[in-house]
Design a protein around this motif. Structure first.
Motif, PDB file in Angstrom:
ATOM      1  N   GLY A 151      -6.728 -13.154  -2.933  1.00  0.00           N
ATOM      2  CA  GLY A 151      -6.563 -11.710  -2.997  1.00  0.00           C
ATOM      3  C   GLY A 151      -5.114 -11.295  -2.863  1.00  0.00           C
ATOM      4  O   GLY A 151      -4.613 -10.469  -3.639  1.00  0.00           O
ATOM      5  N   ARG A 152      -4.421 -11.858  -1.896  1.00  0.00           N
ATOM      6  CA  ARG A 152      -3.000 -11.526  -1.703  1.00  0.00           C
ATOM      7  C   ARG A 152      -2.171 -11.952  -2.899  1.00  0.00           C
ATOM      8  O   ARG A 152      -1.290 -11.216  -3.356  1.00  0.00           O
ATOM      9  N   ALA A 153      -2.450 -13.155  -3.422  1.00  0.00           N
ATOM     10  CA  ALA A 153      -1.676 -13.655  -4.562  1.00  0.00           C
ATOM     11  C   ALA A 153      -1.915 -12.803  -5.806  1.00  0.00           C
ATOM     12  O   ALA A 153      -0.980 -12.509  -6.558  1.00  0.00           O
ATOM     13  N   LEU A 154      -3.155 -12.409  -6.026  1.00  0.00           N
ATOM     14  CA  LEU A 154      -3.455 -11.575  -7.193  1.00  0.00           C
ATOM     15  C   LEU A 154      -2.822 -10.192  -7.059  1.00  0.00           C
ATOM     16  O   LEU A 154      -2.311  -9.639  -8.042  1.00  0.00           O
ATOM     17  N   ILE A 168       1.056   3.380  -8.555  1.00  0.00           N
ATOM     18  CA  ILE A 168       0.182   2.225  -8.768  1.00  0.00           C
ATOM     19  C   ILE A 168      -1.027   2.469  -7.883  1.00  0.00           C
ATOM     20  O   ILE A 168      -0.890   2.664  -6.672  1.00  0.00           O
ATOM     21  N   THR A 169      -2.236   2.464  -8.453  1.00  0.00           N
ATOM     22  CA  THR A 169      -3.382   3.009  -7.753  1.00  0.00           C
ATOM     23  C   THR A 169      -4.612   2.114  -7.802  1.00  0.00           C
ATOM     24  O   THR A 169      -4.729   1.226  -8.640  1.00  0.00           O
ATOM     25  N   ASN A 170      -5.541   2.429  -6.901  1.00  0.00           N
ATOM     26  CA  ASN A 170      -6.882   1.864  -6.915  1.00  0.00           C
ATOM     27  C   ASN A 170      -7.762   2.698  -5.993  1.00  0.00           C
ATOM     28  O   ASN A 170      -7.258   3.412  -5.126  1.00  0.00           O
ATOM     29  N   ILE A 171      -9.076   2.602  -6.198  1.00  0.00           N
ATOM     30  CA  ILE A 171     -10.055   3.234  -5.311  1.00  0.00           C
ATOM     31  C   ILE A 171     -10.929   2.137  -4.732  1.00  0.00           C
ATOM     32  O   ILE A 171     -11.418   1.269  -5.467  1.00  0.00           O
ATOM     33  N   ARG A 177      -7.740  -3.617   4.014  1.00  0.00           N
ATOM     34  CA  ARG A 177      -6.630  -4.234   4.754  1.00  0.00           C
ATOM     35  C   ARG A 177      -5.654  -4.910   3.789  1.00  0.00           C
ATOM     36  O   ARG A 177      -4.439  -4.877   4.006  1.00  0.00           O
ATOM     37  N   LEU A 178      -6.198  -5.513   2.739  1.00  0.00           N
ATOM     38  CA  LEU A 178      -5.350  -6.172   1.748  1.00  0.00           C
ATOM     39  C   LEU A 178      -4.406  -5.174   1.090  1.00  0.00           C
ATOM     40  O   LEU A 178      -3.202  -5.441   0.957  1.00  0.00           O
ATOM     41  N   TYR A 179      -4.927  -4.031   0.683  1.00  0.00           N
ATOM     42  CA  TYR A 179      -4.081  -3.027   0.035  1.00  0.00           C
ATOM     43  C   TYR A 179      -3.055  -2.453   1.002  1.00  0.00           C
ATOM     44  O   TYR A 179      -1.889  -2.234   0.627  1.00  0.00           O
ATOM     45  N   ILE A 180      -3.463  -2.211   2.229  1.00  0.00           N
ATOM     46  CA  ILE A 180      -2.511  -1.682   3.212  1.00  0.00           C
ATOM     47  C   ILE A 180      -1.391  -2.682   3.447  1.00  0.00           C
ATOM     48  O   ILE A 180      -0.203  -2.318   3.488  1.00  0.00           O
TER      49      ILE A 180
END
Length: 339
Positions: A117-120, A146-149, A159-162
């Motif tokens: 997840g972090r690498a992607l 740069i966005t996502n929901i 947590r990954l996005y933060i």
């Protein structure tokens, strides 16, 4: 404002995740479609995702929305050639007032916890910056995001996005109202009428939508939201409110989320878009539009109707929908990196 390249600082190159993480990476091609669709179904079932990805949305991963978006993709294959992960970066080329890139990824549950997840996300962030500069130009002064929901219950993904530098900008409550089957629509306010969607030229309703959503927190996206809603529209359950002059004063674009029907084993209607013109608010048009949609859905034998609402907005829409019988089900969080 400084140029886009200076604000985004795109990297010179962005490698795929390393081979040490266990998967081999390459771009998505058309023949991957069945395997990618199967992966997404498995991931969304395991995650109990609120919204389910449609076949049309899988096709958009291969060519962008209607073939016009600037796009990059990556799929991860295991040693036997099975698709175990997919990631996309898509620039909304239909939006010109703002440089917007949407990132999305699906990783098979048994491949999680290894750093994929972090690498992607690192790859997606770098490619998004590169593609935005390519699309809009290094010297462009338009704002960028740069966005996502993310579904709020997906805490690991949040947590990954933060950790990746994204910030929670908005929270959207997903609300449902159960349909008994005997519902009737309340009358519209004096001088106004509510008519079926097909009785009003769609370009007139779109013009009202563009006006209404100018007040939205992200007005640059209102054209994209319209196109998405029209794609999902079911005319049986969609309505337009007309003022005493016969001009559109409000509308409810209601869709049939077929993929969620199959995933959850029950029928539902979903309000994709609803809006009332500024000068027509406060007179019960929202109630009349929702009531007409509920009545029509009830006549079709649908078991519930849903919608999502920005709980951080200033319109008190959440309280209005509660008054109309909708109850919070779950919620989604809009994350972005803005420049």
């Amino acid at each position: 404002m400084t140029g886009l390249a200076e604000r985004l600082a795109p990297p010179a190159s962005v490698p795929y995740p390393g081979a040490h993480l266990g998967l081999r990476w390459r771009p998505l091609i058309a023949s991957d479609g069945p395997a990618v669709a199967d992966l997404i179904r498995r991931v969304e079932a395991a995650d109990d995702a609120i919204h389910r990805t449609s076949a049309s949305e899988v096709a958009d991963m291969m060519e962008g929305h209607s073939g016009v978006d600037l796009l990059d993709t990556a799929i991860g294959l295991d040693a036997e050639g099975r698709v175990e992960a997919v990631a996309t970066v898509r620039v909304e080329t239909a939006v010109t007032e703002m440089a917007v890139a949407v990132v999305n990824a699906f990783i098979a549950p048994h491949w999680r916890g290894r750093g994929l997840g972090r690498a992607l996300l690192y790859w997606q962030d770098g490619r998004a910056r590169q593609l935005l500069v390519t699309q809009f130009g290094a010297d462009s002064e338009v704002p960028a995001a740069i966005t996502n929901i993310v579904d709020s219950h997906m805490t690991d993904r949040r947590r990954l996005y933060i950790a990746g530098g994204f910030h929670a900008q908005r929270n959207f409550a997903v609300m449902y109202r159960e349909i008994e089957g005997s519902e009737t629509a309340p009358p519209a306010r004096a001088g106004y009428t509510v008519v079926p969607w097909h009785e009003v030229p769609v370009e007139r309703v779109r013009a009202l939508h563009m006006e209404v959503f100018q007040d939205h927190f992200w007005p640059e996206m209102r054209g994209v939201w319209w196109e998405e809603a029209i794609t999902e529209l079911d005319r049986r359950w969609s309505f337009v409110a007309l003022d005493p002059r016969g001009e559109p004063a409000g509308y409810a674009a209601v869709g049939r989320p077929a993929d969620r029907w199959l995933a959850e084993g029950r029928t539902e209607a979903y309000v994709e878009l609803i809006g009332v013109g500024r000068e027509h608010r406060g007179g019960g048009l929202t109630s009349a539009l929702i009531g007409s949609a509920v009545q029509a859905a009830a006549r079709s034998g649908v078991s519930r109707i849903g919608l999502d609402v920005d709980t951080t907005g200033a319109t008190h829409a959440h309280a209005i929908y509660e008054h109309l019988g909708f109850i919070d089900d779950r919620s989604q969080v809009y994350y972005s990196i803005e420049h």
